[in-house]
Design a protein around this motif. Sequence first.
Motif, short mmCIF file in Angstrom:
data_model
loop_
_atom_site.label_atom_id
_atom_site.label_comp_id
_atom_site.label_asym_id
_atom_site.label_seq_id
_atom_site.Cartn_x
_atom_site.Cartn_y
_atom_site.Cartn_z
N PHE A 297 10.07 14.43 -4.82
CA PHE A 297 9.93 14.64 -3.39
C PHE A 297 8.52 14.28 -2.93
O PHE A 297 8.33 13.68 -1.87
N TYR A 298 7.53 14.62 -3.73
CA TYR A 298 6.13 14.26 -3.43
C TYR A 298 5.99 12.74 -3.40
O TYR A 298 5.40 12.17 -2.47
N ALA A 299 6.53 12.06 -4.39
CA ALA A 299 6.44 10.60 -4.44
C ALA A 299 7.15 9.96 -3.25
O ALA A 299 6.64 9.01 -2.64
N ALA A 300 8.32 10.49 -2.90
CA ALA A 300 9.06 9.95 -1.76
C ALA A 300 8.29 10.17 -0.46
O ALA A 300 8.21 9.27 0.39
N SER A 301 7.69 11.34 -0.31
CA SER A 301 6.89 11.62 0.89
C SER A 301 5.68 10.70 0.96
O SER A 301 5.28 10.25 2.04
N ALA A 302 5.11 10.40 -0.19
CA ALA A 302 3.91 9.55 -0.24
C ALA A 302 4.18 8.14 0.26
O ALA A 302 3.28 7.49 0.78
N THR A 303 5.42 7.66 0.14
CA THR A 303 5.72 6.30 0.59
C THR A 303 5.59 6.14 2.10
O THR A 303 5.57 5.01 2.59
N PHE A 304 5.50 7.23 2.83
CA PHE A 304 5.31 7.15 4.28
C PHE A 304 3.86 6.87 4.65
O PHE A 304 3.55 6.66 5.83
N PHE A 305 2.96 6.88 3.66
CA PHE A 305 1.53 6.71 3.92
C PHE A 305 0.97 5.63 2.99
O PHE A 305 1.40 5.52 1.85
N PRO A 306 -0.03 4.88 3.47
CA PRO A 306 -0.66 3.89 2.58
C PRO A 306 -1.48 4.57 1.48
O PRO A 306 -1.83 5.76 1.59
N LEU B 138 0.82 -1.21 0.00
CA LEU B 138 0.00 0.00 0.00
C LEU B 138 0.85 1.27 0.00
O LEU B 138 0.50 2.26 -0.64
N HIS B 139 1.96 1.23 0.69
CA HIS B 139 2.87 2.39 0.70
C HIS B 139 3.55 2.54 -0.67
O HIS B 139 3.71 3.66 -1.16
N ALA B 140 3.93 1.41 -1.27
CA ALA B 140 4.54 1.45 -2.61
C ALA B 140 3.53 1.96 -3.64
O ALA B 140 3.88 2.78 -4.51
N LEU B 141 2.29 1.51 -3.54
CA LEU B 141 1.25 1.97 -4.46
C LEU B 141 1.05 3.48 -4.34
O LEU B 141 0.93 4.17 -5.35
N HIS B 142 1.05 3.98 -3.11
CA HIS B 142 0.90 5.42 -2.93
C HIS B 142 2.07 6.17 -3.58
O HIS B 142 1.88 7.20 -4.22
N GLY B 143 3.28 5.65 -3.41
CA GLY B 143 4.44 6.27 -4.05
C GLY B 143 4.32 6.31 -5.56
O GLY B 143 4.62 7.32 -6.20
#
Length: 153
Positions: free
Chosen positions: A83-92, A55-60
């Motif tokens: 940077f947005y994509a990298a930040s997104a990996t912290f969240f599902p 889920l975190h990878a999908l968000h990224g």
Amino acid sequence: MALTSIWLAVLGATSGLGALLDAFTRKLPNWLCIAMAIAGLTFGFLLDGWTGLGLHALHGVLAFGIGFLLFSWGVFGGGDGKFYAASATFFPATKVLMLFVAMTFAGFVLALVWFAAKRGFKVRQRSQDDFAKLPYGIAIAIGSIALAIYTLQ
């Protein structure tokens, strides 16, 4: 120290570093985005196992796609998209809309402050100058940290 506290500290430190680099150099280096993505995916796995990692990878991946579209439309810089994509990996992936809204709202406030300050200081720069551009990495960092704090409540 609980794992979620470490998660928040790592997100805060990497986001804060990105915001500072963007503010002072207008660069968001690949090494920072890669380190953030690895950390975000690691926490996804540690917090929720293989499902969390997925889920975190999908968000990224989704954020990278959104960032690419914003870059191709001239709204974002390339570094902002990474940077947005990298930040997104912290969240599902269930937080896609929440993160996007948080960063958009932070960007709106940043833009208001940015343009008011430029007008107040009568800053005149060439449009090609990197420092004439809004450092959107600050908004990405603020939106990410705000969402993290909100989700921990």
